[in-house]
Design a protein around this motif. Structure first.
Motif, PDB file in Angstrom:
ATOM      1  N   ASP A   1       0.839  -1.199   0.000  1.00 22.29           N
ATOM      2  CA  ASP A   1       0.000   0.000   0.000  1.00 22.29           C
ATOM      3  C   ASP A   1       0.873   1.247   0.000  1.00 22.29           C
ATOM      4  OD1 ASP A   1      -2.202  -1.565   0.093  1.00 22.29           O
ATOM      5  OD2 ASP A   1      -2.427  -1.477   2.275  1.00 22.29           O
ATOM      6  N   LEU A   2       0.519   2.175  -0.864  1.00 20.12           N
ATOM      7  CA  LEU A   2       1.284   3.421  -0.901  1.00 20.12           C
ATOM      8  C   LEU A   2       0.819   4.342   0.226  1.00 20.12           C
ATOM      9  CD1 LEU A   2       1.385   4.260  -4.700  1.00 20.12           C
ATOM     10  CD2 LEU A   2       3.275   3.536  -3.253  1.00 20.12           C
ATOM     11  N   ILE A   3       1.775   4.911   0.932  1.00 20.31           N
ATOM     12  CA  ILE A   3       1.438   5.825   2.024  1.00 20.31           C
ATOM     13  C   ILE A   3       1.814   7.237   1.575  1.00 20.31           C
ATOM     14  CG2 ILE A   3       1.764   6.303   4.501  1.00 20.31           C
ATOM     15  CD1 ILE A   3       1.046   3.393   4.132  1.00 20.31           C
ATOM     16  N   PRO A   4       0.892   8.198   1.738  1.00 20.70           N
ATOM     17  CA  PRO A   4       1.278   9.580   1.422  1.00 20.70           C
ATOM     18  C   PRO A   4       2.413  10.031   2.354  1.00 20.70           C
ATOM     19  CG  PRO A   4      -1.105   9.384   1.699  1.00 20.70           C
ATOM     20  CD  PRO A   4      -0.507   8.090   2.171  1.00 20.70           C
TER      21      PRO A   4
ATOM     22  N   LEU B   1       3.224   9.945   6.646  1.00 23.15           N
ATOM     23  CA  LEU B   1       4.395   9.368   7.324  1.00 23.15           C
ATOM     24  C   LEU B   1       4.985  10.372   8.316  1.00 23.15           C
ATOM     25  CD1 LEU B   1       6.450   7.588   4.522  1.00 23.15           C
ATOM     26  CD2 LEU B   1       4.940   6.564   6.196  1.00 23.15           C
ATOM     27  N   VAL B   2       5.005  11.628   7.890  1.00 23.85           N
ATOM     28  CA  VAL B   2       5.603  12.668   8.718  1.00 23.85           C
ATOM     29  C   VAL B   2       4.672  13.046   9.875  1.00 23.85           C
ATOM     30  CG1 VAL B   2       6.352  15.075   8.697  1.00 23.85           C
ATOM     31  CG2 VAL B   2       6.988  13.570   6.815  1.00 23.85           C
ATOM     32  N   ASN B   3       3.400  13.218   9.540  1.00 24.95           N
ATOM     33  CA  ASN B   3       2.460  13.723  10.555  1.00 24.95           C
ATOM     34  C   ASN B   3       1.903  12.644  11.469  1.00 24.95           C
ATOM     35  OD1 ASN B   3       2.801  16.273   9.486  1.00 24.95           O
ATOM     36  ND2 ASN B   3       1.102  16.016   8.039  1.00 24.95           N
ATOM     37  N   LYS B   4       1.862  11.434  10.981  1.00 24.73           N
ATOM     38  CA  LYS B   4       1.331  10.336  11.817  1.00 24.73           C
ATOM     39  C   LYS B   4       2.431   9.296  12.000  1.00 24.73           C
ATOM     40  CE  LYS B   4      -3.120  11.153   9.667  1.00 24.73           C
ATOM     41  NZ  LYS B   4      -4.009  10.674   8.599  1.00 24.73           N
ATOM     42  N   GLY B   5       3.594   9.794  12.423  1.00 23.44           N
ATOM     43  CA  GLY B   5       4.776   8.938  12.519  1.00 23.44           C
ATOM     44  C   GLY B   5       4.585   7.725  13.413  1.00 23.44           C
TER      45      GLY B   5
ATOM     46  N   ASP C   1      13.228  12.081 -11.449  1.00 20.68           N
ATOM     47  CA  ASP C   1      12.645  10.748 -11.676  1.00 20.68           C
ATOM     48  C   ASP C   1      11.526  10.492 -10.666  1.00 20.68           C
ATOM     49  OD1 ASP C   1      14.480  10.277 -13.632  1.00 20.68           O
ATOM     50  OD2 ASP C   1      15.773   8.975 -12.423  1.00 20.68           O
ATOM     51  N   MET C   2      10.423   9.941 -11.142  1.00 28.60           N
ATOM     52  CA  MET C   2       9.349   9.514 -10.220  1.00 28.60           C
ATOM     53  C   MET C   2       9.738   8.122  -9.738  1.00 28.60           C
ATOM     54  SD  MET C   2       6.933  11.593  -9.550  1.00 28.60           S
ATOM     55  CE  MET C   2       5.607  10.563  -8.967  1.00 28.60           C
ATOM     56  N   ILE C   3       9.915   7.988  -8.456  1.00 32.18           N
ATOM     57  CA  ILE C   3      10.388   6.690  -7.949  1.00 32.18           C
ATOM     58  C   ILE C   3       9.413   6.104  -6.936  1.00 32.18           C
ATOM     59  CG2 ILE C   3      12.834   7.182  -8.352  1.00 32.18           C
ATOM     60  CD1 ILE C   3      13.122   7.846  -5.388  1.00 32.18           C
ATOM     61  N   ARG C   4       9.504   4.814  -6.833  1.00 31.78           N
ATOM     62  CA  ARG C   4       8.738   4.100  -5.801  1.00 31.78           C
ATOM     63  C   ARG C   4       9.765   3.492  -4.854  1.00 31.78           C
ATOM     64  NH1 ARG C   4       3.382   1.160  -6.003  1.00 31.78           N
ATOM     65  NH2 ARG C   4       3.444  -0.169  -4.173  1.00 31.78           N
ATOM     66  N   VAL C   5       9.585   3.800  -3.582  1.00 33.62           N
ATOM     67  CA  VAL C   5      10.528   3.318  -2.572  1.00 33.62           C
ATOM     68  C   VAL C   5       9.787   2.395  -1.622  1.00 33.62           C
ATOM     69  CG1 VAL C   5      12.070   4.004  -0.669  1.00 33.62           C
ATOM     70  CG2 VAL C   5      11.808   5.490  -2.655  1.00 33.62           C
ATOM     71  N   SER C   6      10.362   1.234  -1.353  1.00 34.53           N
ATOM     72  CA  SER C   6       9.815   0.407  -0.272  1.00 34.53           C
ATOM     73  C   SER C   6      10.921   0.226   0.762  1.00 34.53           C
ATOM     74  CB  SER C   6       9.327  -0.937  -0.811  1.00 34.53           C
ATOM     75  OG  SER C   6      10.339  -1.526  -1.565  1.00 34.53           O
ATOM     76  N   GLY C   7      10.542   0.281   1.993  1.00 33.52           N
ATOM     77  CA  GLY C   7      11.545   0.186   3.043  1.00 33.52           C
ATOM     78  C   GLY C   7      10.927   0.319   4.416  1.00 33.52           C
ATOM     79  N   THR C   8      11.788   0.533   5.400  1.00 35.14           N
ATOM     80  CA  THR C   8      11.310   0.642   6.779  1.00 35.14           C
ATOM     81  C   THR C   8      11.308   2.100   7.200  1.00 35.14           C
ATOM     82  OG1 THR C   8      12.371  -1.480   7.192  1.00 35.14           O
ATOM     83  CG2 THR C   8      11.665  -0.228   9.124  1.00 35.14           C
ATOM     84  N   MET C   9      10.158   2.512   7.726  1.00 36.34           N
ATOM     85  CA  MET C   9      10.008   3.909   8.169  1.00 36.34           C
ATOM     86  C   MET C   9      10.462   4.037   9.623  1.00 36.34           C
ATOM     87  SD  MET C   9       8.498   6.984   8.369  1.00 36.34           S
ATOM     88  CE  MET C   9       8.017   7.956   9.781  1.00 36.34           C
ATOM     89  N   TYR C  10      11.242   5.069   9.902  1.00 35.16           N
ATOM     90  CA  TYR C  10      11.647   5.357  11.286  1.00 35.16           C
ATOM     91  C   TYR C  10      11.167   6.754  11.664  1.00 35.16           C
ATOM     92  CZ  TYR C  10      14.646   1.258  11.068  1.00 35.16           C
ATOM     93  OH  TYR C  10      15.103  -0.024  10.949  1.00 35.16           O
TER      94      TYR C  10
END
Lengths: 501, 161
Positions: free
Chosen positions: B20-23, B27-31, B91-100
């Motif tokens: 699922d893509l997260i805005p 991510l920043v506001n609802k860390g 470049d428009m990129i898609r990143v998957s990873g771990t959010m901290y």
């Protein structure tokens, strides 16, 4: 009793305002050169239009002021300072408006006032795609605003102007490095330019080591220096300091912020070989006490919030943001919304207090200022000592600011009055923010940030915020930077005009 | 029942689906909601790629205007060819990873440590043509400036005589 204004009063104000606007017009050359250097052709007409508008306005005011007689009085100088800052804000916003990165002209004026007053709150949209020329313009405005636009004009454009000292005071700088105010203005610029060269070189090396490539390394180094030294807090990317992901960049800007927040007189004293002044000066002592106290509260708040597991990380984040707030710079290495949501209200209150105290007098910083905080603390100490002594006891309290000065009632009264003005504007902004629907603590934080010319944000300042709040923050930034006196002067002059009718 | 599904569906403790893509603004506001979870974001790579140690930093600008730093281990960032600035749409990129929310590895920074990056659309050049109307206005105002300076000087000289 305010006397009615005469035609000569208008001419005096008009001619000096005209000279200041002509001086400001010359600044447009720098973004034009930047645009040419970077091959950005499209923004060049925007700056040419801005230059011409500023120059024509200056000439118009000079023409209206022809034949002025007599010397400037305090009311004229104050009105000139306040009026020229306001006009310069309107005119310097032209390239902002033509860039297409702002939602309205009011937003452009907000950004320019924020730059001139070294606040650092921004309403610019899509900052990451802004031209180098516009970024240069934004940072140049904040760099000039830090030293003062009247200081610039006095130092390099006007020669032998009678009443120069009064205009210099009108811009919120009431101390002289040298007996002559023109020489003082030049000395202020000399200090700033030497630091500009050294600071930019240092940041250039740091950024190059951190993986950035030329020429962006040089431009970012220059802009970060301008933002930090002027305690303006502008940055060339929308993430601010978060963009660099770098501890060395944080450290370098931390040192520059601190240097920028020091009184120019202190810089001059240290440069003249009086290094001991650093440890004896009331402003440095007052800054150390207030910064330490607010830092302790901030650390407690962060421990309670549990945001950072490592004490070292907590220390790094807390110290940077606290110094950024206390020096009224406004560089942030956390996201705006995280301040209230993750750091908590106690941390917000600690930072608010740090911003209220602010930097040193006659520096690029804002806030109540260390000198006034120190004088008020000394005044309180004097009163406690007087009350607790016998009635016939006679004693004096002194404070050290370059020399030992006997504390008088006048010192305390003036410091108290200005502090009261700041607190009133902070509180009024908080009430207005609350009425606009924001929580009181957040509204107070943002209001203090605007009036103390800091630029830290907890997320209220955005292009979509209510127009009333934008107008109020513009006023608060303007009033806070000129330390209210000039605005009172402008108001007194306006009253004298109506009296004449 | 629909209401129950809706409530459960948006519950903050629900595990995230990495697909699922997260805005980025979320991510920043609802860390707290996304802290140390696998996330995917899409956005434009802007600014600079800054090589640090065994990886690089890329800053990603979301369509909502929010930007987040992405640490790309190894040469993961090598796929990003064009970065957004005044002249370019990155470049428009898609990143998957771990959010901290406050990364212990990077001095408490809010960031994503990438597992994978894919370029969705290659960046393009942004044209900034010179607007003829602005050129005309700048010429007209320049003429106005020169005229006003000359007129002012003439008046002053006449008055001095």
């Amino acid at each position: 009793m305010i006397p009615s204004a005469s035609a000569n009063d208008f001419r005096l104000i008009s001619s000096h305002t005209g000279k200041i606007l002509c001086g400001i017009a010359l600044l447009f050359a720098i973004p034009i050169v930047t645009a040419l250097f970077c091959g950005e052709w499209s923004p060049i007409p925007d700056f040419i239009i801005g230059f011409n508008a500023c120059l024509m306005s200056g000439i118009l005011f000079l023409a209206l002021g022809r034949g002025s007689r007599g010397q400037l009085r305090w009311i004229h100088s104050m009105a000139i300072a306040a009026f020229s800052w306001f006009l310069a804000t309107i005119l310097c916003a032209i390239p902002h408006c033509l860039s297409g990165h702002f939602a309205s002209y009011l937003d452009c004026m907000f950004d320019v006032m924020s730059g001139f007053t070294t606040t650092g709150l921004i309403l610019i949209l899509d900052l990451d795609h802004v031209s180098h020329a516009l970024n240069m313009w934004r940072h140049l405005l904040t760099y000039v605003g830090g030293q003062g636009m009247i200081v610039l004009v006095l130092g390099f454009i006007m020669r032998g102007t009678a009443g120069a000292y009064m205009m210099y005071v009108g811009e919120g700088k009431d101390e002289r490095l040298l007996p002559n105010v023109i020489h003082t203005s030049r000395a202020i610029w000399m200090i700033s330019i030497i630091y500009l060269v050294l600071g930019t070189a240092a940041l250039w090396i740091v950024l190059a080591r951190e993986g950035m490539a030329f020429p962006r390394t040089f431009l970012h180094a220059l802009w970060l220096f301008m933002g930090a030294w002027s305690t303006g807090g502008f940055a060339p990317q929308s993430q601010g300091m978060l963009y660099y992901h770098s501890y060395p960049v944080e450290l370098a800007t931390l040192v520059i912020m601190l240097l920028g927040s020091f009184n120019f007189i202190l810089h001059y004293a240290v440069w003249s070989g009086n290094a001991k002044e650093m440890f004896r000066n009331i402003e440095i002592r007052s800054f150390t006490v207030t910064a330490s106290l607010t830092f302790v509260v901030l650390v407690i708040a962060l421990i309670i919030s549990g945001a950072y597991a490592s004490p070292l990380t907590l220390f790094r984040r807390a110290s940077y943001l606290l110094i950024s707030g206390h020096t009224t710079t406004g560089y942030m290495q956390v996201y705006a919304n995280q301040l209230v949501m993750d750091w908590g209200e106690l941390a917000t209150i600690a930072l608010t207090l740090a911003m209220v105290f602010g930097a040193s007098a006659c520096s690029t910083g804002g806030g109540i200022k260390g000198l006034r905080v120190g004088i008020l603390a000394k005044g309180l100490y004097h009163e406690i000592k007087r009350i607790s002594s016998s009635e016939d006891a006679c004693f004096v309290t002194t404070f050290h600011h370059i020399r030992d000065i006997i504390l008088t009632e006048q010192h305390v009264k003036m410091a108290g009055l200005i502090a009261l003005c700041y607190l009133a504007v902070h509180f009024a902004g908080a009430v207005l923010g609350s009425l606009c629907g924001y929580p009181f603590v957040s509204a107070l934080f943002e209001s203090v940030s605007a009036c103390s010319n800091t630029g830290l944000s907890c997320g209220i300042t955005a292009s979509g915020m209510p127009v009333a709040l934008k107008i109020y923050y513009i006023f608060a930034m303007w009033a806070g930077r000129l330390e209210f006196i000039s605005l009172f002067g402008l108001a007194a002059f306006a009253i004298s005009v109506f009296k004449g009718r | 029942m629909r209401l129950l599904i809706l409530i459960v569906g948006v519950h903050p403790l629900m595990p995230l689906n990495a697909e699922d893509l997260i805005p980025i603004a979320d991510l920043v506001n609802k860390g707290r909601r996304y802290d140390q979870q696998k996330v995917s974001i899409e956005g434009e790579a802007v600014g600079d790629i800054m090589v640090r140690g065994n990886g690089s930093w890329v800053n990603v600008l979301g369509p909502d205007g929010a930007v987040i730093g992405v640490f790309c281990p190894g040469d993961l960032a090598g796929q990003v060819r064009r970065l957004g600035d005044y002249f370019h749409r990155g470049d428009m990129i898609r990143v998957s990873g771990t959010m901290y929310r406050f990364s212990p590895l990077f001095g408490g920074e809010t960031c994503i440590v990438a597992d994978g990056i894919s370029v969705l659309n290659a960046g393009t050049t942004i044209a900034h043509p010179l607007a003829p109307l602005r050129i005309m206005v700048s010429i007209a105002t320049a003429i106005g400036s020169i005229t006003s300076v000359l007129l002012y000087r003439r008046v002053i000289r006449r008055e001095e005589r």
